[in-house]
Design an enzyme around this catalytic site. Structure first.
Site, PDB file in Angstrom:
ATOM      1  N   CYS A   2     -40.429  12.970 -33.353  1.00 20.28           N
ATOM      2  CA  CYS A   2     -38.998  12.650 -32.621  1.00 20.28           C
ATOM      3  C   CYS A   2     -38.103  13.241 -33.487  1.00 20.28           C
ATOM      4  O   CYS A   2     -38.053  13.312 -34.417  1.00 20.28           O
ATOM      5  CB  CYS A   2     -38.902  11.007 -32.708  1.00 20.28           C
ATOM      6  N   ARG A  27     -40.261  18.867 -33.105  1.00 23.04           N
ATOM      7  CA  ARG A  27     -40.568  17.399 -33.560  1.00 23.04           C
ATOM      8  C   ARG A  27     -41.428  16.496 -32.506  1.00 23.04           C
ATOM      9  O   ARG A  27     -41.555  15.045 -32.798  1.00 23.04           O
ATOM     10  CB  ARG A  27     -39.424  16.698 -34.265  1.00 23.04           C
ATOM     11  N   TRP A  77     -41.969  12.094 -29.598  1.00 24.96           N
ATOM     12  CA  TRP A  77     -43.511  11.965 -29.891  1.00 24.96           C
ATOM     13  C   TRP A  77     -43.826  10.715 -29.647  1.00 24.96           C
ATOM     14  O   TRP A  77     -43.620   9.859 -30.547  1.00 24.96           O
ATOM     15  CB  TRP A  77     -43.443  12.805 -31.356  1.00 24.96           C
ATOM     16  N   ASN A 103     -36.715   7.256 -34.713  1.00 22.48           N
ATOM     17  CA  ASN A 103     -37.633   7.865 -35.223  1.00 22.48           C
ATOM     18  C   ASN A 103     -38.365   7.272 -36.126  1.00 22.48           C
ATOM     19  O   ASN A 103     -37.671   6.780 -37.278  1.00 22.48           O
ATOM     20  CB  ASN A 103     -37.386   9.384 -35.712  1.00 22.48           C
ATOM     21  N   GLY A 104     -39.802   6.800 -36.052  1.00 22.46           N
ATOM     22  CA  GLY A 104     -40.304   6.094 -36.882  1.00 22.46           C
ATOM     23  C   GLY A 104     -41.289   5.033 -36.257  1.00 22.46           C
ATOM     24  O   GLY A 104     -41.529   5.121 -35.069  1.00 22.46           O
ATOM     25  N   GLU A 488     -59.147  26.524 -42.076  1.00 18.91           N
ATOM     26  CA  GLU A 488     -57.726  26.722 -41.564  1.00 18.91           C
ATOM     27  C   GLU A 488     -57.892  27.492 -40.209  1.00 18.91           C
ATOM     28  O   GLU A 488     -57.094  27.291 -39.120  1.00 18.91           O
ATOM     29  CB  GLU A 488     -57.022  27.529 -42.452  1.00 18.91           C
ATOM     30  N   LYS A 492     -56.749  26.057 -36.647  1.00 16.97           N
ATOM     31  CA  LYS A 492     -55.533  26.653 -35.733  1.00 16.97           C
ATOM     32  C   LYS A 492     -56.061  27.144 -34.406  1.00 16.97           C
ATOM     33  O   LYS A 492     -55.123  26.797 -33.390  1.00 16.97           O
ATOM     34  CB  LYS A 492     -55.393  28.316 -36.239  1.00 16.97           C
ATOM     35  N   GLU A 495     -55.979  23.617 -32.548  1.00 22.07           N
ATOM     36  CA  GLU A 495     -54.811  22.703 -32.163  1.00 22.07           C
ATOM     37  C   GLU A 495     -53.882  23.607 -31.118  1.00 22.07           C
ATOM     38  O   GLU A 495     -53.525  22.621 -30.406  1.00 22.07           O
ATOM     39  CB  GLU A 495     -53.937  22.716 -33.453  1.00 22.07           C
ATOM     40  N   HIS A 511     -77.689  23.655 -43.110  1.00 22.73           N
ATOM     41  CA  HIS A 511     -77.914  22.097 -43.251  1.00 22.73           C
ATOM     42  C   HIS A 511     -77.502  21.367 -42.056  1.00 22.73           C
ATOM     43  O   HIS A 511     -77.232  20.057 -42.283  1.00 22.73           O
ATOM     44  CB  HIS A 511     -77.022  21.374 -44.686  1.00 22.73           C
ATOM     45  N   LYS A 610     -44.630  18.521 -35.128  1.00 24.23           N
ATOM     46  CA  LYS A 610     -44.383  18.971 -36.459  1.00 24.23           C
ATOM     47  C   LYS A 610     -43.570  17.726 -37.359  1.00 24.23           C
ATOM     48  O   LYS A 610     -42.769  17.006 -36.760  1.00 24.23           O
ATOM     49  CB  LYS A 610     -43.192  19.984 -36.477  1.00 24.23           C
TER      50      LYS A 610
HETATM   51  C1  F6R Z   1     -51.475  22.529 -38.465  1.00 20.55           C
HETATM   52  C2  F6R Z   1     -50.308  21.806 -39.211  1.00 20.55           C
HETATM   53  C3  F6R Z   1     -50.382  20.524 -39.742  1.00 20.55           C
HETATM   54  C4  F6R Z   1     -49.572  19.972 -41.120  1.00 20.55           C
HETATM   55  C5  F6R Z   1     -49.613  18.791 -41.546  1.00 20.55           C
HETATM   56  C6  F6R Z   1     -48.869  18.487 -42.759  1.00 20.55           C
HETATM   57  O1  F6R Z   1     -51.072  23.757 -38.190  1.00 20.55           O
HETATM   58  O2  F6R Z   1     -49.088  22.072 -39.205  1.00 20.55           O
HETATM   59  O3  F6R Z   1     -51.783  20.268 -40.080  1.00 20.55           O
HETATM   60  O4  F6R Z   1     -50.034  21.077 -41.992  1.00 20.55           O
HETATM   61  O5  F6R Z   1     -49.313  18.010 -40.627  1.00 20.55           O
HETATM   62  O6  F6R Z   1     -47.641  18.893 -42.639  1.00 20.55           O
HETATM   63  P1  F6R Z   1     -46.495  19.147 -44.016  1.00 20.55           P
HETATM   64  O7  F6R Z   1     -46.969  20.161 -44.647  1.00 20.55           O
HETATM   65  O8  F6R Z   1     -45.268  19.311 -43.340  1.00 20.55           O
HETATM   66  O9  F6R Z   1     -46.890  17.824 -44.781  1.00 20.55           O
END
Ligand code: F6R
Length: 615
Positions: A2, A27, A77, A103-104, A488, A492, A495, A511, A610
Site C-alpha cells: 500500500c 507497493r 495491496w 497501510n498495515g 533465486e 524470479k 513471480e 531424491h 514490494k
Molecule cells: C522477490 C522479492 C521478495 C523480497 C522479499 C523481502 O523478487 O522481491 O521475495 O525479497 O519480500 O523483501 P525485503 O528485502 O525488502 O525485506
C-alpha cells in the site's frame, strides 16, 4: 505494501497526488483513490479498483476534480477484502467529513467493528481499515471541543496492529494528520508546503528535506508548519534528513521496464557498493557501519541470518561466504519461521538481518526478538533511513539505489557483495591468510567488468527464452554457492511469469524431483567449472537420459558442456564465491524475457507488492 501520499500547500493537490501514487505503485496496484476538499468544503473522494492510470483517466473524465491544495491518496495491496471499488481507500466517515488512508493491518478490527456497529455505524467495505475512520469520528463526537488530532490519537491508542495513516477532515480543512506504527511514513518539507509518502520516492522531485516518522509518532501538518508528537502526546524533536535519491534513479530511463533497467544497472551497483570499502591497492576492506562491532562479530559463537524471499537467498549465500572466509558457524532462517519457534539466541550471538526495503514485517519482528534477547544485530538494508536500518545496532547499506521493479534483482547482487565484504572483513581478523584475502579482494574488484560482459550478450538469453517461454514448469539445479542461485532463478521465473518453477540442490534431484522430468520440463542447470563440476555434469546426463531439456549456465571455454546440454549460456571464469553473482544475471534475464514473451506485466506481477509490511 500500500502506498500513501498526502499534500498540503498552495499548488493543486490532484496532479501531485496522482504523480506520487504512480511513484509508489510498486507497493500495490489493486485499487487507487484520493480525497480532497471539494465544493462547499465537503470532501471529494474518488476511488476505484485498478491502477493509478485508470484512476487518473476516470478523474479526468469526471470533469469535477476540485482545485484543492490539500489532499490524500492511496494505492492498495489488498489484505482484508477483495480488490474492488468498495474496498478501495480512502475510507470515509458516514457523514462524509473524515477521510482516511491506511497501510498495515488493524488486528482487532473485528471487535471494534462490532462495537461501532452497536453505536450505529454502518460499514461500506470489508476492510480492517474502515474501523479506524469510524472510530475517529465516534471519539471526536464524544469529546466536545476536542481537537481533530486528539480524536485520532485516542483512536490509535485503541487499535492493535500496524499502521501508517493519513487523515483529513472537512471540519479541519487546513491540516493533515499522519501517524505510524509499523508502516513507514515520510514527510517531505517544502517551502510553505508539505508532502507525505510511504517512502522517499515521490518526494524527491519536490524537496530534498524529509522527516521519517518513528514508530509511535504522529505529525500534524499545516501550510505554515508541522509538529511531531508521540501518539501518547509528548512533543518529539523532528530530525530533518537530506534525501540522497536522484530523480533519474526512480525513472525508467529508456528501458521498457524497471526490472530490465535494474538488471542492467548491476555492474554500476557493484561499483557503488564497493566504493570506498574494497581497496585492492591497500588490501583492505573498510566497513564503516560495523567498525566498532568487528571484535564482537568475530568472537560470536554463531551468526544467525534472517530475511525473507530473495533476501533470504542472499542470506544462504552469506552462510557459505562467512563459513568459508571467517570460519564462524552460520544459521540461516526465514524471518517468519525464526520468530515463531523457540530460537536459541543470546547476548553472545550476532544476528544479521537482510532487507532491501528495511521494512519487511517478519524480518523486523525477528530482529526485534533477537535484540530483546541481547544479541547484536547487524542490518543489511538498501533503503536509507528504513526501520531496520535505524533499529539495528550496526549496519551496512547496499547502496543499490531505489529498486522499483517488484522482482528484486540489483538489491540481491548488492546484498551478496555486502555479505562477501563482511565475510572477508571478519575473516581478516581470524584464520584468513593475507594471500587468500588479497585474491578475494582482487576478484571482487573484477566483478563489475565480468557482469558487464555478460549483460552485453543479453540477446542470447532472449533467444533462449523464446525456446522455453511455452513451458509451464521448470526445474533449477545448482550446488554449493549456486544452490541459492537456483532458488533465486526459480523464484524470479514464478513471480513474474507465473510459470511454476522449483529450485533444488542438484544432488537432491535424485531424491524426488527427477520424477518430474520429461520432454516438457526444462531444467536450468548451474554448471560452472568448480569443485562440483563433474557431479553436476552427471546430473545433466541424468536429466537428458529421461528426455529433459537442459539449459546450462557454464564457464567460458567449457566446450564439453555444449555437447551435453541443449542450450548453454557462458559466464566468465571467476572464483567460486563470485560465480553466483555472475550466474544470477542470465537467470534474471531469462525470467524477464519469458515473462515478456508470455505477455505478463513484468513490473507489476499479480498479487505481489514490494515492501511486505504485513505479516
Ligand atoms: C522477490 C522479492 C521478495 C523480497 C522479499 C523481502 O523478487 O522481491 O521475495 O525479497 O519480500 O523483501 P525485503 O528485502 O525488502 O525485506
Amino acid at each position: 505494501m500500500c502506498g500513501i501520499v498526502g499534500y498540503i500547500g498552495s499548488r493543486k493537490a490532484a496532479p501531485l497526488l496522482l504523480q506520487g501514487l504512480k511513484r509508489l505503485e510498486y507497493r500495490g496496484y489493486d485499487s487507487a483513490g484520493v480525497a480532497m476538499p471539494g465544493e462547499g468544503g465537503r470532501l471529494w473522494v474518488h476511488k476505484q479498483k485498478g491502477d493509478v492510470a485508470a484512476l487518473e483517466a476516470a478523474m479526468g473524465a469526471s470533469g469535477d476534480v476540485p482545485p484543492a491544495t490539500i489532499g490524500i491518496g492511496h494505492t492498495r495491496w489488498a489484505t482484508h477484502g477483495d480488490p474492488s471499488d468498495r474496498n478501495s481507500h480512502p475510507h470515509v466517515s458516514m457523514d462524509g467529513s473524515i477521510a482516511l488512508i491506511h497501510n498495515g493491518i488493524i488486528e482487532n478490527h473485528a471487535a471494534l467493528r462490532i462495537e461501532l456497529e452497536e453505536h450505529g455505524y454502518r460499514f461500506m467495505s470489508d476492510t480492517d481499515s474502515e474501523v479506524l475512520v469510524h472510530l475517529i469520528d465516534h471519539l471526536w463526537k464524544q469529546i466536545p471541543f476536542a481537537a481533530f488530532e486528539s480524536a485520532i490519537r485516542q483512536a490509535l491508542s485503541v487499535v492493535e496492529g500496524a499502521y501508517g495513516v493519513c487523515v483529513v477532515s472537512s471540519r479541519e480543512p487546513d491540516m493533515i494528520v499522519v501517524a505510524r506504527h509499523g508502516s513507514p511514513i515520510v514527510i517531505g518539507i517544502g517551502e510553505g508546503e508539505y508532502f507525505v509518502a510511504s517512502d522517499a520516492a515521490p518526494l524527491v522531485e519536490y524537496t530534498r528535506r524529509a522527516v521519517y516518522l518513528a514508530d509511535g509518532e504522529m505529525a500534524v501538518l499545516r501550510r505554515d508548519g508541522f509538529s511531531v508528537q508521540s501518539i501518547g502526546s509528548v512533543k518529539q524533536e523532528a530530525a530533518v534528513v537530506e534525501l540522497d535519491i536522484e530523480l533519474e534513479e526512480i525513472e525508467k530511463g529508456g528501458y521498457e521496464h524497471f526490472m530490465l533497467k535494474e538488471i542492467f544497472e548491476q555492474p554500476e551497483v557493484m561499483r557503488d557498493v564497493m566504493r570506498g570499502r574494497v581497496l585492492p591497492g591497500e588490501g583492505i576492506i573498510q566497513l564503516g557501519g560495523v567498525s566498532g562491532y568487528l571484535a564482537a562479530l568475530r568472537s560470536a559463537p554463531r551468526i544467525h541470518i534472517c530475511a525473507c524471499g530473495t533476501s533470504w537467498h542472499a542470506g544462504l549465500i552469506g552462510e557459505y561466504l562467512i563459513e568459508e572466509f571467517a570460519r564462524i558457524p552460520v544459521e540461516v532462517d526465514y524471518a517468519s519461521e525464526f520468530r515463531y519457534r523457540s530460537p536459541l539466541i543470546g547476548p553472545e550471538d550476532v544476528m544479521v538481518v537482510i532487507s532491501q526495503s528495511g521494512e519487511t514485517a517478519d524480518t523486523l519482528a525477528a530482529m526485534r526478538m533477537a535484540k530483546e534477547r541481547g544479541a547484536t544485530v547487524l542490518g543489511i538494508c538498501n533503503v536509507v533511513g528504513s526501520t531496520i536500518a535505524r533499529e539495528s545496532d550496526c549496519g551496512i547499506y547496499t547502496h543499490a539505489g531505489p529498486e522499483i521493479g517488484v522482482a528484486s534483482t540489483k538489491a540481491f547482487s548488492a546484498q551478496v557483495v555486502v555479505l562477501a565484504m563482511l565475510a572477508l572483513a571478519l575473516g581478516r581478523g581470524r584464520a584468513l591468510t593475507e594471500e587468500r584475502f588479497g585474491e578475494a579482494v582482487r576478484e571482487l574488484h573484477e566483478l563489475p567488468g565480468k557482469m558487464r560482459r555478460i549483460l552485453e550478450r543479453h540477446q542470447e538469453v532472449e533467444r533462449i527464452a523464446g525456446e522455453y517461454a511455452g513451458a509451464d514448469h521448470a526445474l533449477y539445479l545448482g550446488r554449493g554457492y549456486n544452490f541459492p542461485v537456483a532458488l533465486e532463478g526459480a523464484l524470479k521465473l514464478k513471480e513474474i511469469s507465473y510459470v511454476h518453477a522449483e529450485g533444488y540442490p542438484a544432488a537432491e534431484m535424485k531424491h524426488g524431483p527427477i520424477a518430474l522430468i520429461d520432454e516438457e520440463m526444462p531444467v536450468v542447470v548451474l554448471a560452472p567449472q568448480d569443485a562440483n563440476y563433474r557431479k553436476v555434469r552427471s546430473n545433466i546426463e541424468e536429466v537428458r537420459a529421461r528426455g529433459g531439456r537442459v539449459l546450462a549456465v557454464a564457464t567460458e571455454g567449457d566446450r564439453e558442456i555444449a555437447r551435453a546440454a541443449d542450450h548453454v549460456f557462458y559466464v566468465p571464469d571467476a572464483a567460486p564465491f563470485i560465480v553466483p553473482l555472475l550466474c544470477v544475471l542470465p537467470l534474471q534475464l531469462l525470467s524477464y524475457h519469458v515473462a515478456a514473451l508470455r505477455g505478463c506485466n513484468v513490473d507489476r506481477p499479480r498479487n505481489l507488492a514490494k515492501s511486505v509490511t504485513v505479516e
